[in-house]
Design a protein around this motif. Structure first.
Motif, PDB file in Angstrom:
ATOM      1  N   ALA A   1       0.857  -1.189   0.000  1.00 19.85           N
ATOM      2  CA  ALA A   1       0.000   0.000   0.000  1.00 19.85           C
ATOM      3  C   ALA A   1       0.890   1.234   0.000  1.00 19.85           C
ATOM      4  CB  ALA A   1      -0.883  -0.013   1.242  1.00 19.85           C
ATOM      5  N   THR A   2       0.359   2.312  -0.554  1.00 22.22           N
ATOM      6  CA  THR A   2       1.137   3.552  -0.679  1.00 22.22           C
ATOM      7  C   THR A   2       0.285   4.710  -0.214  1.00 22.22           C
ATOM      8  OG1 THR A   2       2.071   2.566  -2.665  1.00 22.22           O
ATOM      9  CG2 THR A   2       2.542   4.880  -2.301  1.00 22.22           C
ATOM     10  N   GLY A   3       0.938   5.650   0.503  1.00 20.65           N
ATOM     11  CA  GLY A   3       0.244   6.880   0.874  1.00 20.65           C
ATOM     12  C   GLY A   3       0.154   7.808  -0.329  1.00 20.65           C
TER      13      GLY A   3
ATOM     14  N   PRO B   1     -11.355   4.629   9.843  1.00 19.42           N
ATOM     15  CA  PRO B   1     -10.623   3.367  10.037  1.00 19.42           C
ATOM     16  C   PRO B   1     -11.590   2.177  10.053  1.00 19.42           C
ATOM     17  CG  PRO B   1     -10.206   4.925  11.843  1.00 19.42           C
ATOM     18  CD  PRO B   1     -11.232   5.535  10.971  1.00 19.42           C
ATOM     19  N   SER B   2     -11.206   1.100   9.386  1.00 20.06           N
ATOM     20  CA  SER B   2     -12.086  -0.068   9.342  1.00 20.06           C
ATOM     21  C   SER B   2     -11.649  -1.091  10.390  1.00 20.06           C
ATOM     22  CB  SER B   2     -12.079  -0.691   7.948  1.00 20.06           C
ATOM     23  OG  SER B   2     -10.758  -0.869   7.507  1.00 20.06           O
ATOM     24  N   THR B   3     -12.574  -1.970  10.759  1.00 17.46           N
ATOM     25  CA  THR B   3     -12.310  -3.024  11.749  1.00 17.46           C
ATOM     26  C   THR B   3     -12.601  -4.372  11.120  1.00 17.46           C
ATOM     27  OG1 THR B   3     -12.940  -1.538  13.536  1.00 17.46           O
ATOM     28  CG2 THR B   3     -12.936  -3.878  14.048  1.00 17.46           C
ATOM     29  N   VAL B   4     -11.720  -5.337  11.359  1.00 17.68           N
ATOM     30  CA  VAL B   4     -11.969  -6.700  10.865  1.00 17.68           C
ATOM     31  C   VAL B   4     -11.849  -7.659  12.049  1.00 17.68           C
ATOM     32  CG1 VAL B   4     -11.111  -6.287   8.536  1.00 17.68           C
ATOM     33  CG2 VAL B   4      -9.530  -7.079  10.295  1.00 17.68           C
TER      34      VAL B   4
ATOM     35  N   TYR C   1       7.430  -5.310  13.127  1.00 11.57           N
ATOM     36  CA  TYR C   1       6.035  -5.543  13.533  1.00 11.57           C
ATOM     37  C   TYR C   1       5.356  -6.462  12.532  1.00 11.57           C
ATOM     38  CZ  TYR C   1       6.192  -2.026  17.183  1.00 11.57           C
ATOM     39  OH  TYR C   1       6.499  -1.338  18.335  1.00 11.57           O
ATOM     40  N   LEU C   2       4.503  -7.337  13.043  1.00 11.49           N
ATOM     41  CA  LEU C   2       3.705  -8.202  12.181  1.00 11.49           C
ATOM     42  C   LEU C   2       2.387  -7.511  11.877  1.00 11.49           C
ATOM     43  CD1 LEU C   2       4.177 -11.671  13.927  1.00 11.49           C
ATOM     44  CD2 LEU C   2       5.111 -10.989  11.728  1.00 11.49           C
ATOM     45  N   GLY C   3       1.942  -7.701  10.644  1.00  9.90           N
ATOM     46  CA  GLY C   3       0.670  -7.102  10.262  1.00  9.90           C
ATOM     47  C   GLY C   3       0.227  -7.629   8.922  1.00  9.90           C
ATOM     48  N   PHE C   4      -0.864  -7.083   8.412  1.00 11.68           N
ATOM     49  CA  PHE C   4      -1.324  -7.479   7.080  1.00 11.68           C
ATOM     50  C   PHE C   4      -2.064  -6.301   6.457  1.00 11.68           C
ATOM     51  CE2 PHE C   4      -4.616  -8.686  10.075  1.00 11.68           C
ATOM     52  CZ  PHE C   4      -5.812  -8.312   9.465  1.00 11.68           C
ATOM     53  N   ILE C   5      -2.169  -6.373   5.148  1.00 13.57           N
ATOM     54  CA  ILE C   5      -2.879  -5.316   4.405  1.00 13.57           C
ATOM     55  C   ILE C   5      -4.125  -5.937   3.796  1.00 13.57           C
ATOM     56  CG2 ILE C   5      -2.782  -3.924   2.288  1.00 13.57           C
ATOM     57  CD1 ILE C   5       0.160  -3.350   3.017  1.00 13.57           C
ATOM     58  N   LYS C   6      -5.236  -5.231   3.899  1.00 16.11           N
ATOM     59  CA  LYS C   6      -6.475  -5.728   3.304  1.00 16.11           C
ATOM     60  C   LYS C   6      -7.085  -4.607   2.480  1.00 16.11           C
ATOM     61  CE  LYS C   6     -11.002  -7.672   4.441  1.00 16.11           C
ATOM     62  NZ  LYS C   6     -11.776  -6.750   3.627  1.00 16.11           N
ATOM     63  N   ARG C   7      -7.382  -4.937   1.234  1.00 16.53           N
ATOM     64  CA  ARG C   7      -8.045  -3.940   0.374  1.00 16.53           C
ATOM     65  C   ARG C   7      -9.519  -3.878   0.753  1.00 16.53           C
ATOM     66  NH1 ARG C   7      -6.468  -2.835  -5.714  1.00 16.53           N
ATOM     67  NH2 ARG C   7      -5.055  -1.505  -4.534  1.00 16.53           N
ATOM     68  N   THR C   8     -10.000  -2.701   1.093  1.00 16.26           N
ATOM     69  CA  THR C   8     -11.389  -2.549   1.561  1.00 16.26           C
ATOM     70  C   THR C   8     -12.264  -2.031   0.427  1.00 16.26           C
ATOM     71  OG1 THR C   8     -11.047  -0.269   2.263  1.00 16.26           O
ATOM     72  CG2 THR C   8     -10.529  -1.982   3.864  1.00 16.26           C
ATOM     73  N   GLU C   9     -13.549  -1.954   0.699  1.00 20.58           N
ATOM     74  CA  GLU C   9     -14.503  -1.422  -0.285  1.00 20.58           C
ATOM     75  C   GLU C   9     -14.544   0.101  -0.252  1.00 20.58           C
ATOM     76  OE1 GLU C   9     -16.041  -3.425  -2.467  1.00 20.58           O
ATOM     77  OE2 GLU C   9     -14.873  -5.004  -1.501  1.00 20.58           O
TER      78      GLU C   9
ATOM     79  N   ALA D   1      -6.065  -0.954   3.714  1.00 19.21           N
ATOM     80  CA  ALA D   1      -5.948  -0.732   5.159  1.00 19.21           C
ATOM     81  C   ALA D   1      -4.806  -1.568   5.713  1.00 19.21           C
ATOM     82  CB  ALA D   1      -7.254  -1.110   5.854  1.00 19.21           C
ATOM     83  N   LEU D   2      -3.995  -0.947   6.569  1.00 16.54           N
ATOM     84  CA  LEU D   2      -2.895  -1.654   7.236  1.00 16.54           C
ATOM     85  C   LEU D   2      -3.331  -2.008   8.647  1.00 16.54           C
ATOM     86  CD1 LEU D   2       0.102  -2.593   7.456  1.00 16.54           C
ATOM     87  CD2 LEU D   2       0.643  -0.287   8.238  1.00 16.54           C
ATOM     88  N   PHE D   3      -3.233  -3.294   8.987  1.00 16.31           N
ATOM     89  CA  PHE D   3      -3.574  -3.766  10.333  1.00 16.31           C
ATOM     90  C   PHE D   3      -2.304  -4.255  11.022  1.00 16.31           C
ATOM     91  CE2 PHE D   3      -7.394  -4.124   7.802  1.00 16.31           C
ATOM     92  CZ  PHE D   3      -8.383  -3.619   8.640  1.00 16.31           C
TER      93      PHE D   3
END
Length: 1606
Positions: free
Chosen positions: A1002-1004, A1365-1368, A1467-1475, A1486-1488
């Motif tokens: 992901a890119t700002g 911010p989204s929540t999963v 840090y561990l995390g994941f990226i999820k493309r949201t709607e 979104a970066l979690f």
């Protein structure tokens, strides 16, 4: 005083009719003989007095001291010497048996020993049922095997008052704790090196022998040395001790030494705020098992030695697990049922239903029970019905059949005609009425019961409620509710004794419906009119009465007995017991229910029997009273429990005139309990010489649902007695009958309970599943079909069907007919000659790993382990709790007030061993509670359900506890074996692409190009930006500093800040003697001085290093951190304030650090007005601007280098993201010493020109509303805070929102409130904050988080333009396997994660596999890598480790994009493309953030994040304020802060163990309970787990309690 030997004879099935002759040998005077006294030589009155004295002691009516004093007085003239201390006699259970002298007392008894080893005889409420000499011998034999092993269990550590001096001072081991004082608690100082130099004695020696008397630590560390003295080992050389300790430690990854490894032990020990690693550590290495000590020396403290001891016990080979492991198939945990091929299986044929003898028809049997009363009331009015005893056991009055009839009639008339009006009577026939009468008033109860029968209302007898919080009160309320009871009958005396409100009304009992109380004393009853006659119909199927019954779960239900059932049952009992008209019966049982009601009230009236009732209160005062009544009245039948047999034996006086030859039937109501055999035999041994015939003892089996199931008929004089069965407990646990031939230790002797009742049909069916018939050698539940049983659970049709309407099926599943059977809840089998044997009850059944264990059997075993020293009156409760897919056994016992910690712990350890040996089952928890604190049943027994409830809710308040999850939890998932990665990163990438998954990156937004060269020039260096603003806009206020009252104590315009910076620059040049590029430490409280000093350094060309000042009240802990940063940064000068300069040079500071070697210290409070000759301009933007030092939560100190280019780019990104301009105002409530907090406090305003209102977080401690009221007062749109500030407001102001409103606080102006953190967003806290302050206008969308790390201080920040911010929700099990599986909200094991904010402008983020370094796909868990112009340049290290710099700051992907340089965040995390769409219209990525790699715990091959375990722990009990976890030598240690009273400390241990096992499938090794505030938390609100670990291992926590789980 004497003891009896009870012998159980047993015959194999081959010889069922072998004659049984009980031994009449009585062992007299053993104890007295030991004292040199012949019991028989004493006068009779002295023997009587001794027996009475002994009974008083067993009942707790006299203290041990008083007992010994009185006994000494009695025996003084008969003793050969003055010492009358008795040797310690071991009794199992509570019955007298063959005395077994304990090892300690085997030698001559001395008076000093008597203080510790006293003679007790445990009598009382519960233990007498479990007495068995054979079992006691078996337990002792099993324990003898364990003696040789000398299993050293680590004893729990309890806090002792600092004022209490321990007797063990002389042998306190060398204190090896190497640490300093911390805030809020006293610490000991003893350098580890000194201890080593002196040479340590073997740690085992200290564990086994020391009694440590420190304010922080522990009670005596005891092992399981069963009274035998240990030889004292010789002191060993220090090196060999160290080698020995190291040999036992498991170090997973050896990590190169810390920068401070050359420091002295004292230096290292004195740090509290800062563990010492300065360099980074290669990612993926686990710190969890690393020993954080100087020079690689392990912290050899008492705590660590105890943990080592725990590890040693856990290494002992465990017996093979009872059931196979669970397999974790990564989705669900499933059990693989693989039965042991050696498991015994039933081999007999299918059982044939057993028929009872036909129920005879007698011509004079009445058509209904009321008709019998009417008959005797008219024809035998003077015949005695009931004799009541006073408290001394003498007859008080006798109720005749005439009086019983007339009073019952009056009551019936009163109930039907006098309670309401004629048109609206209160009671109608068929209504239910509660009968509330004490046991001591049986005549009132008799009248009430028969009065209800005559009025055709349904009596529901219940216990008298004694308090609002009675044990089981709520369940009785459930019974009354389900039966629709609203009226209670009671006596005047009982009514007066009920608890009342202040108005004199009876209180509303917990869970009860509203009740109307009616007094039934004769004076309040109305004589019926002459024309009124009660309606006495022939017995039919209408309900006659309701008897209450408690289920295993504690629910109280009412068993309805119909009129025909009641009558048939009386007829069946009359036939079985051969009752004759006019006989005398002595009843010791509760007449409100069960046998006491059926024999003592119903059958007795039908046969005109004279009943003499001996209430419980009389038995307590005079245990021989029932025997005396039998003798005086020549009673033919006596109705007793084992308890009464036991008490009579204990109180027996050698009276020649006691004669029991009149008894033809001694009915033992609890004869179905397998442990009743010994009581019956022992009673017979004593009283056979008093005319008691062996054949009259008649055990019986009863059940609330089926009423009487079976009863032994009296045998013919001289006929052989029935056989006994000696069964294998191992076989019983598998549900099969096996005669015990091999191990006599695990045998159970069972006596028969006779034949089934006349007119009944009996089967044995499997207790679980469908009611399939058992085989002949199989244990099952007894089911009965009879007219003489209960009909239903009143008002509960659903439960009724499963119990009262059971149709047994054969092996093919075909029903056995259409006749319904009733489940009795009794487990048993049919022996030879159709005799019924009962081995236990369903309610006492514990199913552990598919094996059955009986609670009573476990109680018997526990009682056989020297209970005299430890257990109060033998009061022990056994139950099971379901934890992690299986039942776990819990034993709770009441501890004697005079039992020592050592005795208690030793007893618990031995119970563990005994139960393991005899029952082959592990205990999960063993708890000792203070005497008389367990909830009681009305007759003084232990209320098991309430006890279990208290245990699960954390309300038990134990004084000692021992958890053994390691031994009994055998169904854990197998540890994951990490597979070697055969698939390369390229293949994974291609695989992801084929599967349609995009690369997780992901890119700002773009930073954009600054057209104006002038702007670039102005903002390239912050020093230029400040000079420019001072010239162009000198009066623009950049900073406002507020104090605790919200008053602006200091402001700084552009010009003022510039001038102050210039003054500092001039002073630095003049007094510092500094060179360009030297490091200067800034030591300031949060404020504008710090900002001015920073720019002063930039103007002078030196490198500023901001450091948090030491805490004046806690220099010992905080000053070493300051010293370390100064040393590591090689600072040439310190800029500070006058007060701080005085502190640095003070005597207190000298105690912690060497104050003579400080660099030059310059105070900047009163500087002369001087301007520097010139302002330094760096030649290139890549030059160093400042150093950012910070301590990570894993205890690593890292300094990163920030260049001028990185600083200006970062400030520009923040300006774009948050839309910061000169006209804007922001409020900052953060610590300004490192990370993004420093950037926002010191740099951002100068770059963007906006005004910053500075609120030092420390001010909130004295004025909580300061931050929120500032936001409201200044109408702030954007504010920045830390989690600690948010938590402070949530906890402190959450309940005061109305007060804030009243003060005019309005937060509707706040557009964004950003929490600055370097961790996973704390969703619960942010949501709580939003909800709580919604009432004062805070928008639910305002709160968001930022994310930064050491390598890049700001990666994400919620801006003004980005989407919310989204929540999963992710699956926690998958997360442990380093995978992300998205689940729905509310799914089991789901974890909510919130996005960490929008990625900053100019930042690229990619998710990478930390091992292969290949990119991962969308929604895959990996390490977050970042590419940005504002990343730090590298670590500031002494040694200049280039490899680490390259690895963390300039690393490349192994595949995909090999040219880009990335920085690894760790840090561990994941990226999820949201709607959602971002500002440019594209879908938002979104970066979690999941957690720090360095912090994760590697346990059982899985990766755990401490915060997840801590969240579960904090939820376990209301009194857990905060918690932290860490590992040590592969043991999971949980530290919980207790916010409640200290008596709740031990309640937390099982709850914490349960929740971690249930939710995380981990066994907790050590649970540490501490005071609030002990867990160290840094200024960002992050827990310092490694500091905590070091303090724990150095024994510095001053814990309330430390439990070592076995």
């Amino acid at each position: 005083m004497f003891f009896l030997e009870s012998l159980s004879y047993s015959l194999k099935w081959l010889f069922p009719h072998r004659p049984y002759v009980p031994s009449s040998r009585v062992i007299f005077g053993k104890v007295m003989a030991d004292c040199g006294v012949d019991l028989y030589a004493l006068p009779k009155e002295v023997r009587d007095q001794l027996a009475e004295l002994d009974l008083e002691l067993s009942e707790g009516d006299i203290t041990q001291k008083g007992f010994e004093k009185k006994r000494a007085k009695l025996l003084a003239s008969y003793l050969p010497n003055a010492d009358v201390t008795l040797p310690d006699v071991q009794l199992s259970g509570g019955h007298s048996g063959e005395p077994t002298t304990s090892p300690e007392a085997s030698g001559p008894s001395t008076s000093s020993a008597s203080k510790h080893h006293r003679t007790h005889r445990s009598g009382g409420a519960r233990d007498e049922r479990y007495r068995s000499d054979i079992h006691t011998e078996a337990v002792q034999a099993a324990l003898a095997k364990h003696k040789e092993e000398k299993m050293a269990l680590p004893m729990p550590t309890k806090r002792r008052s600092a004022l209490v001096q321990s007797p063990g001072d002389a042998c306190t081991p060398p204190d090896t704790s190497s640490a300093s004082e911390d805030e809020g608690s006293l610490r000991r100082k003893a350098a580890f090196s000194v201890a080593l130099a002196q040479g340590l004695q073997s740690p085992d020696y200290w564990i086994n022998h020391s009694v440590q008397s420190s304010s922080t630590s522990s009670s005596a560390s005891s092992t399981l040395s069963h009274g035998e003295p240990k030889s004292q080992p010789q002191p060993q050389p220090a090196a060999s001790v160290l080698a020995d300790v190291l040999a036992h430690m498991h170090i997973e990854n050896s990590v190169s030494p810390d920068v401070t490894s050359s420091a002295t032990a004292q230096d290292r020990g004195s740090r509290m705020d800062l563990p010492p690693a300065v360099r980074g550590m290669s990612r993926g290495q686990s710190r969890s098992s690393m020993l954080d000590t100087a020079d690689g020396v392990p912290v050899n403290s008492r705590v660590s030695t105890k943990i080592q001891q725990l590890l040693n016990t856990l290494k002992r080979p465990k017996r093979p697990p009872l059931s196979e492991f669970f397999l974790d198939d990564s989705e669900e945990i499933v059990e693989v049922p693989q039965l042991d091929p050696n498991t015994p299986k039933p081999e007999g044929r299918q059982i044939i239903p057993v028929k009872g003898e036909p129920l005879g028809v007698v011509s004079n049997w009445p058509p209904a029970l009321q008709a019998a009363l009417a008959r005797w009331g008219a024809t035998q009015a003077k015949s005695p019905a009931l004799t009541v005893l006073d408290i001394t056991g003498k007859p008080l009055y006798t109720l005749t059949y005439g009086k019983l009839w007339s009073r019952s009639l009056k009551l019936a008339y009163t109930l039907l005609n006098k309670l309401g009006t004629k048109t609206e009577p209160v009671l109608q026939p068929g209504d239910r009425v509660a009968l509330v009468y004490p046991n001591s008033d049986p005549s009132m109860f008799w009248v009430a019961f028969y009065g209800c029968l005559l009025a055709e209302v349904i009596p529901v007898p219940i216990e008298v409620p004694l308090s609002k919080q009675d044990a089981g009160s709520q369940q009785i309320g459930f019974l009354l509710g389900s039966c629709g009871v609203s009226l209670a009958l009671t006596s005047e005396v009982c009514l007066k004794g009920l608890p009342k409100t202040q108005n004199g009304e009876i209180i509303q009992f917990k869970g009860w419906p509203r009740m109307k109380w009616v007094v039934t004393d004769t004076k309040y009853l109305t004589k019926p009119s002459k024309d009124w006659q009660p309606h006495i119909p022939t017995a039919n199927t209408d309900t006659a009465y309701i008897e209450y019954k408690a289920s295993k779960e504690g629910t109280v239900m009412g068993v309805a007995v119909s009129k025909i059932s009641m009558l048939t049952h009386c007829q069946a009992l009359t036939q079985a017991c051969n009752y004759c008209e006019g006989e005398t019966l002595v009843n010791v049982l509760d007449c409100k229910k069960d046998m006491g009601l059926w024999h003592g009230i119903l059958t007795s009236v039908m046969n005109r029997i004279h009943t003499i009732t001996v209430p419980y209160s009389v038995m307590k005062a005079c245990p021989m009273s029932w025997v005396q009544r039998v003798h005086i009245h020549k009673a033919r039948v006596a109705l007793v429990k084992c308890r009464d047999l036991h008490w009579a034996m204990m109180a027996h006086k050698d009276q020649k005139d006691t004669n029991l030859s009149s008894i033809r039937m001694l009915i033992v109501a609890d004869g179905a309990n397998p442990w009743s055999v010994s009581s019956c035999d022992a009673f017979l041994n004593v009283f056979q010489s008093h005319g008691l015939k062996p054949e009259v003892i008649c055990p019986c089996a009863t059940s609330p649902e089926a009423l009487t199931v079976a009863i032994r008929r009296p045998g013919a004089r001289g006929a052989p007695l029935p056989a006994r069965a000696i069964l294998s407990m191992g076989g019983l646990s598998h549900g099969v009958i096996r005669v015990n031939t091999e191990d006599k230790n695990s045998a159970l002797t069972v006596q028969d309970v006779g034949h089934i009742m006349p007119g009944a049909l009996m089967c044995i069916v499997k207790p679980d599943g469908s009611p399939q018939l058992c085989k002949t050698d199989e244990i099952g539940e007894i089911v009965i079909s009879s007219r003489a049983g209960g009909t239903m659970y009143y008002g509960l049709p659903g439960v009724t069907k499963n119990t009262f309407e059971v149709i047994p099926v054969n092996q093919s599943g075909a029903p056995l007919g259409e006749v319904p059977f009733t489940r009795t809840g009794l487990l048993g089998f049919v022996g030879p000659g159709s005799l019924v044997f009962v081995v236990g009850k369903i309610e006492g059944l514990l199913m552990v790993s598919r094996r059955r264990h009986n609670a009573d059997d476990l109680v018997a075993t526990a009682l056989a382990v020297e209970p005299v020293k430890t257990v109060y009156r033998g009061r022990i409760a056994v139950f099971s709790v379901t934890v992690f897919y299986d039942e776990r056994i819990v034993i709770v016992a009441e501890q004697r007030p005079d039992a020592s910690e050592e005795d208690s712990f030793q007893w618990m350890s031995r119970v563990l061993q005994a139960i393991d040996s005899i029952h082959q089952v592990g205990l999960y928890c063993l708890a000792l509670v203070p005497a008389n604190t367990l909830p009681k049943t009305p007759l003084g027994g232990i209320h098991i359900c309430e006890t279990k409830q208290n245990f699960l809710e954390g309300n038990l308040h134990p004084c000692n506890i021992l958890m053994c999850p390691h031994t009994c939890v055998t169904n854990m998932p197998k540890p994951r074996q990490k597979q070697p990665v055969d698939v390369g990163p390229a293949s994974m990438l291609v695989g992801n692409l084929v599967a349609g998954k995009r690369i997780a990156q992901a890119t700002g937004r773009e930073l954009g190009v600054l057209e104006d060269q002038d702007l670039i020039r102005k903002h390239q260096f912050l020093s230029d930006a400040l000079q420019s603003r001072a010239q162009t806009d000198p009066d623009h206020i950049l900073y406002v500093l507020l104090n605790a009252k919200g008053v602006a104590v200091c402001t700084a315009t552009c010009a003022q800040l510039h001038k102050r910076a210039e003054k500092i620059t001039a002073t630095l040049i003049e007094r510092g003697g500094l060179n360009t590029g030297d490091n200067v430490v800034l030591l300031y409280p949060p404020g504008i001085d710090l900002i001015a000093a920073f720019y002063g350094c930039l103007y002078a060309g030196v490198i500023p290093v901001t450091v948090r000042p030491p805490h004046p009240q806690n220099l010992a802990a905080t000053l070493p951190t300051v010293r370390m940063i100064i040393d590591v940064s090689k600072a040439a000068c310190i800029l500070t304030t006058q007060p701080l300069m005085r502190i640095l040079r003070s005597r207190e500071a000298a105690a912690s650090v060497n104050v003579k070697t400080w660099p030059i210290i310059i105070d900047t409070d009163d500087l002369p007005r001087k301007r520097p000759p010139q302002i330094y301009k760096p030649p290139t933007a890549e030059m160093l601007a400042y150093l950012d030092f910070s301590v990570s939560t894993t205890g690593m100190l890292t300094g990163v280098k920030m260049s001028h280019a990185a600083v200006s780019t970062l400030c520009r990104s923040i300006k774009l993201q948050c839309e910061l301009y000169s006209s804007r105002q922001i409020a900052i409530c953060l610590d300004p010493y490192c990370g993004l907090g420093f950037v926002l406090w010191c740099l951002s305003s100068v770059y963007s020109g906006h005004q910053s209102i500075l609120i030092p977080p420390l001010e909130l401690e004295s004025s909580l509303p300061l931050w929120l009221s500032t936001l409201s007062q200044y109408k702030i749109r954007d504010t920045f805070c830390s989690y600690s500030v948010m938590e402070l407001c949530t906890k402190g102001l959450g309940t005061q929102t109305e007060l804030l409103k009243a003060r005019g606080v309005n937060l509707s102006c706040v557009r964004s409130c950003v929490v600055i953190a370097e961790e996973r967003p704390r969703l619960t806290l942010t949501q709580s904050f939003s909800k709580l302050f919604k009432d004062v206008g805070l928008s639910s969308r305002a709160v968001s988080t930022a994310f930064g790390s050491r390598v890049n201080l700001a990666i994400c920040m919620q801006g003004t333009a980005g989407p919310d911010p989204s929540t999963v929700y992710v699956d926690m099990k998958s997360l442990r396997h380093d995978r992300v599986r998205l689940v729905e909200r509310g799914a089991p094991q789901s974890l909510p994660l919130m996005e960490s904010g929008t990625i900053l402008a100019g930042v690229r983020v990619i998710i990478v596999n930390p091992e292969t370094r290949g990119p991962l796909g969308d929604s895959h868990l990996g390490e977050i890598w970042v590419n940005s112009l504002h990343s730090a340049s590298g670590y500031y290290t002494i040694y200049g480790e280039e490899s680490l710099q390259a690895d963390h700051f300039n690393t490349k992907l192994s595949f995909g994009d090999p040219n880009t340089l990335w920085a690894r965040t760790g840090y561990l995390g994941f990226i999820k493309r949201t709607e959602l769409l971002d500002a440019s219209g594209d879908r938002h990525d979104a970066l979690f953030v999941v957690g720090s790699l360095d912090e994760t715990l590697e346990l059982r091959g899985l990766r755990y994040h401490p915060i997840d375990i801590e969240t579960s722990v904090s939820r376990a009990h209301r009194s857990i304020a905060e918690s932290a976890v860490f590992t040590w030598t592969n043991l999971l240690v949980v530290v919980a802060e207790l916010s409640g009273s200290e008596q709740e400390a031990l309640d937390l241990v099982p709850l914490v163990t349960n929740v971690v096992l249930e939710e995380h499938h981990l066994i907790v090794g050590v649970v540490v309970i501490v005071d609030p505030g002990v867990i160290p938390i840094n200024s960002r609100g992050e827990k310092q787990r490694m500091h905590l670990r070091d303090s724990f291992l150095a024994d510095q926590l001053d814990p309330i309690y430390v439990a070592y789980n076995m």
